[in-house]
Design a protein around this motif. Structure first.
Motif, PDB file in Angstrom:
ATOM      1  N   THR A   1       0.984  -0.881   0.349  1.00 33.53           N
ATOM      2  CA  THR A   1       0.117  -0.207  -0.078  1.00 33.53           C
ATOM      3  C   THR A   1       0.740   1.461   0.103  1.00 33.53           C
ATOM      4  OG1 THR A   1      -1.621   1.434   1.457  1.00 33.53           O
ATOM      5  CG2 THR A   1      -0.146   0.000   2.314  1.00 33.53           C
ATOM      6  N   PRO A   2       0.893   2.544  -0.957  1.00 34.93           N
ATOM      7  CA  PRO A   2       0.965   3.306  -0.663  1.00 34.93           C
ATOM      8  C   PRO A   2       0.870   3.827   1.316  1.00 34.93           C
ATOM      9  CG  PRO A   2      -0.059   3.295  -2.443  1.00 34.93           C
ATOM     10  CD  PRO A   2      -0.628   2.757  -1.325  1.00 34.93           C
ATOM     11  N   LEU A   3       2.012   4.708   1.082  1.00 33.92           N
ATOM     12  CA  LEU A   3       2.090   5.274   2.719  1.00 33.92           C
ATOM     13  C   LEU A   3       1.738   6.816   2.839  1.00 33.92           C
ATOM     14  CD1 LEU A   3       4.632   3.236   3.859  1.00 33.92           C
ATOM     15  CD2 LEU A   3       2.303   2.860   4.312  1.00 33.92           C
ATOM     16  N   PHE A   4       2.537   7.462   1.562  1.00 33.17           N
ATOM     17  CA  PHE A   4       3.064   9.013   1.471  1.00 33.17           C
ATOM     18  C   PHE A   4       2.067   9.165   0.066  1.00 33.17           C
ATOM     19  CE2 PHE A   4       6.830   8.131   3.721  1.00 33.17           C
ATOM     20  CZ  PHE A   4       6.762   8.504   4.628  1.00 33.17           C
ATOM     21  N   VAL A   5       1.601  10.272   0.602  1.00 39.03           N
ATOM     22  CA  VAL A   5       1.123  11.044  -1.339  1.00 39.03           C
ATOM     23  C   VAL A   5       2.067  12.292  -1.508  1.00 39.03           C
ATOM     24  CG1 VAL A   5      -1.137  12.599  -2.177  1.00 39.03           C
ATOM     25  CG2 VAL A   5      -1.937  10.803  -0.529  1.00 39.03           C
ATOM     26  N   ARG A   6       2.953  11.874  -2.598  1.00 42.05           N
ATOM     27  CA  ARG A   6       3.778  12.608  -3.278  1.00 42.05           C
ATOM     28  C   ARG A   6       3.667  13.883  -4.044  1.00 42.05           C
ATOM     29  NH1 ARG A   6       4.327   7.182  -2.222  1.00 42.05           N
ATOM     30  NH2 ARG A   6       7.322   6.590  -1.606  1.00 42.05           N
ATOM     31  N   THR A   7       4.082  15.246  -3.708  1.00 40.13           N
ATOM     32  CA  THR A   7       3.282  16.645  -4.470  1.00 40.13           C
ATOM     33  C   THR A   7       5.569  16.804  -4.919  1.00 40.13           C
ATOM     34  OG1 THR A   7       3.602  17.902  -3.293  1.00 40.13           O
ATOM     35  CG2 THR A   7       1.656  16.506  -3.127  1.00 40.13           C
ATOM     36  N   THR A   8       5.490  17.433  -5.645  1.00 41.26           N
ATOM     37  CA  THR A   8       6.590  18.562  -6.101  1.00 41.26           C
ATOM     38  C   THR A   8       6.903  19.586  -5.116  1.00 41.26           C
ATOM     39  OG1 THR A   8       4.977  20.769  -7.139  1.00 41.26           O
ATOM     40  CG2 THR A   8       6.527  18.283  -9.172  1.00 41.26           C
TER      41      THR A   8
ATOM     42  N   ARG B   1       5.660  18.708  -1.217  1.00 41.74           N
ATOM     43  CA  ARG B   1       6.164  17.977  -0.200  1.00 41.74           C
ATOM     44  C   ARG B   1       5.181  15.951  -0.246  1.00 41.74           C
ATOM     45  NH1 ARG B   1       1.837  19.914   4.125  1.00 41.74           N
ATOM     46  NH2 ARG B   1      -0.206  20.423   3.249  1.00 41.74           N
ATOM     47  N   VAL B   2       5.426  16.343   0.922  1.00 46.67           N
ATOM     48  CA  VAL B   2       4.597  14.466   0.843  1.00 46.67           C
ATOM     49  C   VAL B   2       4.397  14.554   1.690  1.00 46.67           C
ATOM     50  CG1 VAL B   2       6.582  13.252  -0.179  1.00 46.67           C
ATOM     51  CG2 VAL B   2       6.595  13.543   2.061  1.00 46.67           C
ATOM     52  N   THR B   3       2.580  14.241   2.617  1.00 44.96           N
ATOM     53  CA  THR B   3       1.665  13.295   3.179  1.00 44.96           C
ATOM     54  C   THR B   3       1.495  12.419   2.963  1.00 44.96           C
ATOM     55  OG1 THR B   3       0.108  14.228   1.560  1.00 44.96           O
ATOM     56  CG2 THR B   3       1.225  16.371   2.979  1.00 44.96           C
ATOM     57  N   LEU B   4       1.398  11.838   4.490  1.00 44.33           N
ATOM     58  CA  LEU B   4       1.077  10.454   5.080  1.00 44.33           C
ATOM     59  C   LEU B   4      -0.730  10.258   4.178  1.00 44.33           C
ATOM     60  CD1 LEU B   4       1.878  10.596   8.548  1.00 44.33           C
ATOM     61  CD2 LEU B   4       2.789   9.149   6.853  1.00 44.33           C
ATOM     62  N   THR B   5      -0.510   9.075   3.874  1.00 43.92           N
ATOM     63  CA  THR B   5      -2.327   8.586   3.426  1.00 43.92           C
ATOM     64  C   THR B   5      -2.765   7.415   5.038  1.00 43.92           C
ATOM     65  OG1 THR B   5      -0.900   5.747   2.797  1.00 43.92           O
ATOM     66  CG2 THR B   5      -0.994   7.631   1.538  1.00 43.92           C
ATOM     67  N   GLU B   6      -3.765   7.410   4.760  1.00 43.22           N
ATOM     68  CA  GLU B   6      -4.560   6.615   5.496  1.00 43.22           C
ATOM     69  C   GLU B   6      -3.515   5.960   6.538  1.00 43.22           C
ATOM     70  OE1 GLU B   6      -8.541   4.886   7.377  1.00 43.22           O
ATOM     71  OE2 GLU B   6      -8.911   5.658   5.321  1.00 43.22           O
ATOM     72  N   ALA B   7      -3.537   4.751   5.143  1.00 40.36           N
ATOM     73  CA  ALA B   7      -1.537   3.200   5.784  1.00 40.36           C
ATOM     74  C   ALA B   7      -0.689   4.546   6.094  1.00 40.36           C
ATOM     75  CB  ALA B   7      -2.109   2.816   4.407  1.00 40.36           C
ATOM     76  N   GLY B   8      -0.264   5.151   6.107  1.00 37.83           N
ATOM     77  CA  GLY B   8       0.605   5.717   6.586  1.00 37.83           C
ATOM     78  C   GLY B   8       0.541   6.178   8.072  1.00 37.83           C
ATOM     79  N   ARG B   9      -0.642   6.843   8.281  1.00 35.63           N
ATOM     80  CA  ARG B   9      -0.814   7.355   9.999  1.00 35.63           C
ATOM     81  C   ARG B   9      -0.589   6.105  10.468  1.00 35.63           C
ATOM     82  NH1 ARG B   9      -3.733  11.310   6.265  1.00 35.63           N
ATOM     83  NH2 ARG B   9      -5.897   9.885   6.777  1.00 35.63           N
ATOM     84  N   ALA B  10      -2.020   5.279   9.747  1.00 39.39           N
ATOM     85  CA  ALA B  10      -1.535   4.370  10.574  1.00 39.39           C
ATOM     86  C   ALA B  10      -0.236   3.442  11.389  1.00 39.39           C
ATOM     87  CB  ALA B  10      -2.758   3.181  10.183  1.00 39.39           C
ATOM     88  N   LEU B  11       0.143   3.214  10.353  1.00 42.86           N
ATOM     89  CA  LEU B  11       2.042   2.817  10.727  1.00 42.86           C
ATOM     90  C   LEU B  11       3.168   3.898  11.583  1.00 42.86           C
ATOM     91  CD1 LEU B  11       4.138   0.677   9.836  1.00 42.86           C
ATOM     92  CD2 LEU B  11       4.350   2.227   7.554  1.00 42.86           C
ATOM     93  N   LEU B  12       2.253   5.297  10.546  1.00 47.75           N
ATOM     94  CA  LEU B  12       3.980   5.633  12.049  1.00 47.75           C
ATOM     95  C   LEU B  12       3.232   5.732  13.342  1.00 47.75           C
ATOM     96  CD1 LEU B  12       5.045   8.601  12.345  1.00 47.75           C
ATOM     97  CD2 LEU B  12       3.410   9.965  11.611  1.00 47.75           C
ATOM     98  N   ALA B  13       2.353   5.793  14.433  1.00 45.44           N
ATOM     99  CA  ALA B  13       1.918   5.463  15.373  1.00 45.44           C
ATOM    100  C   ALA B  13       2.443   4.529  15.909  1.00 45.44           C
ATOM    101  CB  ALA B  13       0.471   5.657  15.746  1.00 45.44           C
TER     102      ALA B  13
END
Length: 296
Positions: free
Chosen positions: A45-52, A54-66
């Protein structure tokens, strides 16, 4: 799943930028990107939404971060525990504190800790009590000096520091100061209030007290430091309900006791994770605090 992948993931999540995270970690940006892609492939699953920009966490990324932060904190604690058994305290002490917290002199305490344990790196974060409680629960802080609230994470342990009543501060020309008597919360209805952001301990206590009394109040002037609050009250722009020890910081203001809120409304504590998760450095700091309290 490798620890370095989790370390890289947490760094990117904190910096919201691959280049800055790579510079902080002292790795190449291509190597960092490959590490994140490997983690995403493993988790499918993707963990980040990438833009030129910055990058932000996906919902899965937020769950993994904790979970990643807890795992890395436990690994760090394991290393520090082994070093402590060997007779040397090393590693990092990450401490959080609210501004002007009662019951502890954080600067003096940390100075004493550094003299005793020079091999421990000290990190200090100042924030509101709500944020500090979450940081301790997530493993990002070893402990924090803050105000405990019913809304804080259940897994936190607390060691009481001190308690004191709340006090109204106002300009000497204010009608309350002229009357010169203790006030109730009902007496304060309709006043203009100066207060801290909602995350601060004194604000949380005051909001709860007014809500329990059924008295509506509006905070017109909201600040994030003690001296700005005192300056605004000193200019007669509003009144403030604060812990009693704040009155010693500005002798020009009038302090009035608050009736009907009890004598131990403002209670501060050291917030820690469960004993099994408490780092050796945090235990050493608490031991030093206890020794200083006994000597006082």
């Amino acid at each position: 799943m490798e620890l370095r992948h989790l370390q890289h993931f947490v760094a990117v999540a904190e910096d919201q930028h691959f280049t800055r995270a790579a510079e902080r970690l002292l790795v190449s940006q291509s190597g960092l990107s490959a590490s994140i892609r490997a983690l995403e492939r493993e988790l499918q699953t993707p963990l980040f939404v990438r833009t030129t920009r910055r990058v932000t966490l996906t919902e899965a990324g937020r769950a993994l971060l904790a979970e990643a932060e807890r795992i890395l904190a436990q690994v760090r604690a394991a290393h520090e525990a082994v070093a402590a058994v060997q007779g040397v305290l090393r590693g990092t002490l990450s401490l959080g504190t609210e501004q002007c917290i009662a019951g502890v002199d954080a600067a003096r305490l940390l100075a004493g800790f550094r003299r005793l344990h020079p091999d421990v790196e000290i990190r200090l974060r100042q924030a509101g009590s709500g944020a500090l409680a979450e940081e301790v629960a997530a493993g990002r802080l070893d402990l924090a000096f803050a105000v405990r609230s019913p809304g804080d994470p259940d897994q936190l342990c607390s060691v009481p520091l001190t308690s004191e009543p709340m006090t109204v501060l106002c300009h000497p020309s204010h009608r309350l100061a002229v009357a010169g008597a203790a006030v109730t919360l009902e007496d304060l209805g309709g006043e203009v209030f100066v207060d801290f952001h909602p995350d601060w301990g004194p604000r949380r206590i005051t909001d709860a007290a007014f809500a329990a009394a059924g008295v509506r109040r509006t905070v017109a002037l909201e600040v994030n430091d003690v001296h700005s609050l005192l300056d605004l009250v000193d200019e007669n722009l509003g009144i403030a309900v604060v812990p009693r020890h704040f009155r010693r910081k500005r002798a020009s203001l009038t302090a009035l006791p608050v009736k009907g809120t009890g004598e131990t409304v403002y209670e501060t504590a050291a917030l820690l994770p469960p004993p099994r998760a408490t780092s050796p450095a945090a235990r050493a700091l608490m031991a030093l605090l206890e020794a200083e309290s006994e000597d006082a």
